[in-house]
Design a protein around this motif. Structure first.
Motif, PDB file in Angstrom:
ATOM      1  N   ARG A   1       0.833  -1.205   0.000  1.00  0.00           N
ATOM      2  CA  ARG A   1       0.000   0.000   0.000  1.00  0.00           C
ATOM      3  C   ARG A   1       0.870   1.259   0.000  1.00  0.00           C
ATOM      4  O   ARG A   1       0.592   2.232  -0.720  1.00  0.00           O
ATOM      5  CB  ARG A   1      -0.919  -0.003   1.232  1.00  0.00           C
ATOM      6  CG  ARG A   1      -1.948   1.134   1.240  1.00  0.00           C
ATOM      7  CD  ARG A   1      -2.690   1.214   2.569  1.00  0.00           C
ATOM      8  NE  ARG A   1      -1.813   1.580   3.664  1.00  0.00           N
ATOM      9  CZ  ARG A   1      -1.693   0.894   4.789  1.00  0.00           C
ATOM     10  NH1 ARG A   1      -2.412  -0.188   4.997  1.00  0.00           N
ATOM     11  NH2 ARG A   1      -0.849   1.307   5.736  1.00  0.00           N
TER      12      ARG A   1
ATOM     13  N   ALA B   1      -8.171   2.506   4.208  1.00  0.00           N
ATOM     14  CA  ALA B   1      -7.439   3.023   3.047  1.00  0.00           C
ATOM     15  C   ALA B   1      -8.324   3.980   2.257  1.00  0.00           C
ATOM     16  O   ALA B   1      -9.529   3.771   2.117  1.00  0.00           O
ATOM     17  CB  ALA B   1      -6.981   1.872   2.164  1.00  0.00           C
TER      18      ALA B   1
ATOM     19  N   LEU C   1      -5.887  -3.899  -2.633  1.00  0.00           N
ATOM     20  CA  LEU C   1      -5.705  -4.131  -1.203  1.00  0.00           C
ATOM     21  C   LEU C   1      -6.823  -5.021  -0.671  1.00  0.00           C
ATOM     22  O   LEU C   1      -7.977  -4.889  -1.084  1.00  0.00           O
ATOM     23  CB  LEU C   1      -5.725  -2.812  -0.421  1.00  0.00           C
ATOM     24  CG  LEU C   1      -4.942  -1.617  -0.962  1.00  0.00           C
ATOM     25  CD1 LEU C   1      -5.088  -0.434  -0.007  1.00  0.00           C
ATOM     26  CD2 LEU C   1      -3.477  -1.963  -1.158  1.00  0.00           C
TER      27      LEU C   1
END
Length: 406
Positions: free
Chosen positions: A173, A277, A287
């Motif tokens: 990420r 996120a 993700l």
């Protein structure tokens, strides 16, 4: 040596391994990079500290990817009842029973390592999947459609699609430049593995107190996992106590329905954080699990929503492959984000609401929640709704997680 794959999954934990299993047998070449292989299971070993409440939806996913048999051949503890109540308020209690909705159980309490072992074992059946373990990543050169991962043994792994299943501090990420919204709760969780005088139980319960809930998770035999939510200072104090003094505080604090604690096997603690996120996908990257979201563990939904991520992401990829669309493209990956981001956000906000409502001693609010718990205990439609929630069957579900006919 460079090794090229269609998909590289960073993280071979429960979520990453589930994604890989769901992609097993396809035309896609897949690599799973994991730091270390979990210790093998021995039937007579003590229960691990890290356990999860696996919902019916998660069980369906694990069955569909072929890992459930491996879990059942090791050990798991089904529970069919769930009880919640306010401390010192006998009327503010609700007990849920799976019999009331025609199900054998609400879910299973399972050690995380057993779930991971069963998934990694299943991976071996697929010729299109390579498990690279140990794999210590030193650098990630993220690029749309051709990311390069450098390992500490000098190897480089190249991925068309990079999937992050590497936890809350995800290197993937960060390499993709995806930010997060996060804050720490004013609580830590202390987890203790114990044996009690009672035989194996079929109920999980939570008692709400001003400093946080006290929770009981049944395990096989007379084993149990206890979760004590409290302020960071008090959890640190409890962790510093010797075993005998700590056991005394457990007995004094936990309700009588726990029964006599016969032994303390192990204990640990961790801070609680909410993290989400800003995006679940970018060109050539996706993700899943904790790399996308971290949730208050109050209702035990963290692993379950991660497995729903796994099922949804695999389905989007395989559907695109069948239809001749590029699974790496942002337009395809957005289908996954659309399925999962809002559902996860609602779950996170629900847990936040529980945290705030039940950690507040404001008298009108306390009265309202006591009335709410009391009414829920008498109102069957509300009970059934909560049980559907506990089973992971609320909201849009990937087909792998759909409830099977009884």
């Amino acid at each position: 040596m460079n090794t090229r794959y269609d998909i590289v999954i960073v993280g071979g934990g429960m979520v990453g391994a589930a994604i890989a299993c769901a992609l097993g047998g396809s035309q896609l070449s897949v690599a799973v990079l994991e730091n270390s292989y979990p210790a093998e299971f021995e039937p007579d070993q003590p229960n691990d500290l890290r356990v999860s409440a696996i919902s019916v939806a998660s069980q369906n996913i694990l069955q569909m990817v072929g890992a459930w048999e491996g879990i059942q051949s090791r050990r798991s503890c089904p529970y069919r009842r769930m009880k919640v109540w306010e401390s010192s308020e006998e009327r503010a209690v609700t007990e849920f029973d799976s019999d009331n909705i025609g199900h054998e159980y609400l879910g299973h309490i399972i050690e995380n390592r057993i779930v991971q072992l069963s998934l990694l074992e299943r991976l071996k059946a697929f010729d299109n999947i390579d498990l690279i373990c140990p794999a210590n990543i030193t650098d990630i050169d993220y690029s749309r459609g051709s990311s390069i991962l450098k390992l500490d043994d000098g190897k480089e792994v190249i991925a068309r699609l990079l999937i992050a299943a590497d936890g809350g501090e995800s290197k993937v990420r960060q390499a993709a430049g995806i930010g997060v919204h996060k804050w720490d709760y004013e609580q830590h969780a202390l987890v203790a593995s114990v044996t009690t005088a009672y035989p194996q139980q079929d109920i999980t319960w939570q008692q709400f107190t001003p400093t946080g809930p006290l929770a009981f998770l049944p395990l096989c035999g007379n084993n149990a996992s206890l979760v004590w939510y409290n302020t960071p200072d008090n959890v640190n104090r409890l962790m510093s106590l010797d075993d005998d003094t700590f056991m005394h505080e457990l007995v004094e604090t936990f309700p009588e329905c726990l029964g006599n604690i016969e032994s303390l096997l192990t204990r640990g603690s961790f801070p609680l954080r909410r993290q989400h996120a800003q995006n679940y996908v970018a060109e050539g990257v996706a993700l899943a699990g904790d790399s996308a979201h971290m949730i208050h563990p109050l209702a035990g939904q963290g692993v379950n929503i991660g497995l729903l991520d796994a099922a949804a992401l695999a389905e989007v990829i395989l559907s695109a492959e069948r239809e001749g669309r590029d699974y790496v493209s942002l337009s395809v990956l957005k289908d996954y984000e659309k399925q999962r981001r809002m559902h996860n956000l609602v779950m996170m906000q629900t847990m936040d609401a529980f945290y705030r409502v039940f950690s507040n001693e404001n008298l009108p609010l306390k009265l309202a929640r006591n009335i709410g718990l009391g009414l829920a205990g008498k109102f069957k439609p509300a009970q059934n709704k909560v049980m559907q929630f506990a089973m992971g069957l609320e909201g849009p579900l990937p087909s792998l997680a759909q409830l099977k006919p009884i």
